[in-house]
Design a protein around this motif. Structure first.
Motif, PDB file in Angstrom:
ATOM      1  N   UNK A 152      67.904 -10.072  57.736  1.00 17.96           N
ATOM      2  CA  UNK A 152      68.042  -9.547  56.382  1.00 17.96           C
ATOM      3  C   UNK A 152      68.236  -8.036  56.361  1.00 17.96           C
ATOM      4  N   UNK A 153      67.656  -7.346  57.335  1.00 18.06           N
ATOM      5  CA  UNK A 153      67.717  -5.877  57.306  1.00 18.06           C
ATOM      6  C   UNK A 153      68.280  -5.263  58.582  1.00 18.06           C
ATOM      7  N   UNK A 154      67.609  -5.509  59.703  1.00 22.50           N
ATOM      8  CA  UNK A 154      67.917  -4.768  60.927  1.00 22.50           C
ATOM      9  C   UNK A 154      69.371  -4.918  61.358  1.00 22.50           C
ATOM     10  N   UNK A 155      69.873  -6.142  61.393  1.00 23.03           N
ATOM     11  CA  UNK A 155      71.235  -6.369  61.873  1.00 23.03           C
ATOM     12  C   UNK A 155      72.308  -5.889  60.895  1.00 23.03           C
ATOM     13  N   UNK A 156      71.895  -5.466  59.698  1.00 25.62           N
ATOM     14  CA  UNK A 156      72.848  -4.960  58.709  1.00 25.62           C
ATOM     15  C   UNK A 156      72.887  -3.433  58.634  1.00 25.62           C
ATOM     16  N   UNK A 196      70.044 -21.040  59.341  1.00 26.40           N
ATOM     17  CA  UNK A 196      70.494 -20.472  58.057  1.00 26.40           C
ATOM     18  C   UNK A 196      71.411 -19.289  58.270  1.00 26.40           C
ATOM     19  N   UNK A 197      71.047 -18.415  59.185  1.00 22.21           N
ATOM     20  CA  UNK A 197      71.857 -17.215  59.384  1.00 22.21           C
ATOM     21  C   UNK A 197      73.067 -17.456  60.263  1.00 22.21           C
ATOM     22  N   UNK A 214      61.472 -12.945  62.142  1.00 20.92           N
ATOM     23  CA  UNK A 214      62.853 -13.262  62.511  1.00 20.92           C
ATOM     24  C   UNK A 214      63.787 -13.012  61.334  1.00 20.92           C
ATOM     25  N   UNK A 215      63.364 -13.383  60.137  1.00 21.66           N
ATOM     26  CA  UNK A 215      64.182 -13.134  58.938  1.00 21.66           C
ATOM     27  C   UNK A 215      64.416 -11.653  58.744  1.00 21.66           C
TER      28      UNK A 215
END
Length: 212
Positions: free
Chosen positions: A156-160, A206-207, A151-152
């Protein structure tokens, strides 16, 4: 140069196999995206450079990490052995080194030709949407990542990735595919048992606080 291109394609297929996340099917999807970008943006590209870079961009994964380094090293050696011109080799090597965001950032690699930017965008587009969603789970579970780490990885990567695109078409398509991947993740979490939901709740909180 058609013979060299066919050899590169065959090498990629034999070396990478049929794995969904980084195997030859990924190479074919990246090629599809690359030529969609070229067509939609009406770009003038060297088709030999672009196709060679696409076919060879992940071949170093069979050696190790950083795969962009090993892929570029292999591509340089292979293309030299085939008598390919220095200008083509340099552009292919640069495109391969540049396609990996982490490697390019660490080594301060900048694109020297439009083909490098096309490959970078195309490779990232294949990490998005439903295909990207499946790739994340395929890759992370194979290497033993926890549910929380998976999920992180999305946050941390995919959605950016949509923020790293070079072309208007890529950015628009990345925005659309990011929302598909985000929706898929929401549905996936909804279908988990409460025990697993509680494991990822802290990650989501957190996100969500960051995005809020």
């Amino acid at each position: 140069m058609e013979e060299v291109l066919e050899k590169a394609r065959r090498l990629a297929r034999e070396a990478l196999g049929d794995g969904f996340d980084h195997g030859y099917p990924h190479v074919l999807r990246v090629r599809k995206w690359a030529w969609e970008i070229v067509r939609e943006e009406r770009l003038v590209v060297d088709s030999l450079v672009l196709d060679l870079a696409v076919y060879l961009h992940d071949i170093g994964r069979v050696i190790g990490e950083p795969h962009a380094y090993y892929s570029a090293l292999f591509a340089k050696s292979f293309l030299e052995s085939q008598g390919v011109g220095r200008d083509v080799i340099d552009k292919v090597v640069n495109a391969i080194e540049y396609h990996s965001y982490s490697y390019a950032k660490t080594k301060k690699v900048e694109p020297v030709a439009v083909e490098a930017m096309v490959l970078s965008d195309a490779d990232k587009l294949d990490a998005l949407g439903i295909v990207g969603f499946l790739r994340v789970f395929s890759y992370n579970w194979r290497k033993g990542s926890s549910l929380e780490e998976v999920v992180e990885h999305f946050y941390e990567k995919i959605f950016n990735l949509k923020n790293m695109m070079h072309f208007t078409y890529s950015r628009a398509k990345a925005g659309e595919l990011t929302e598909r991947a985000r929706a898929a993740l929401v549905y996936f979490i909804e279908e988990l048992p409460e025990e697993d939901k509680s494991r990822v709740k802290a990650v989501l909180n957190k996100y969500s606080s960051r995005e809020g």
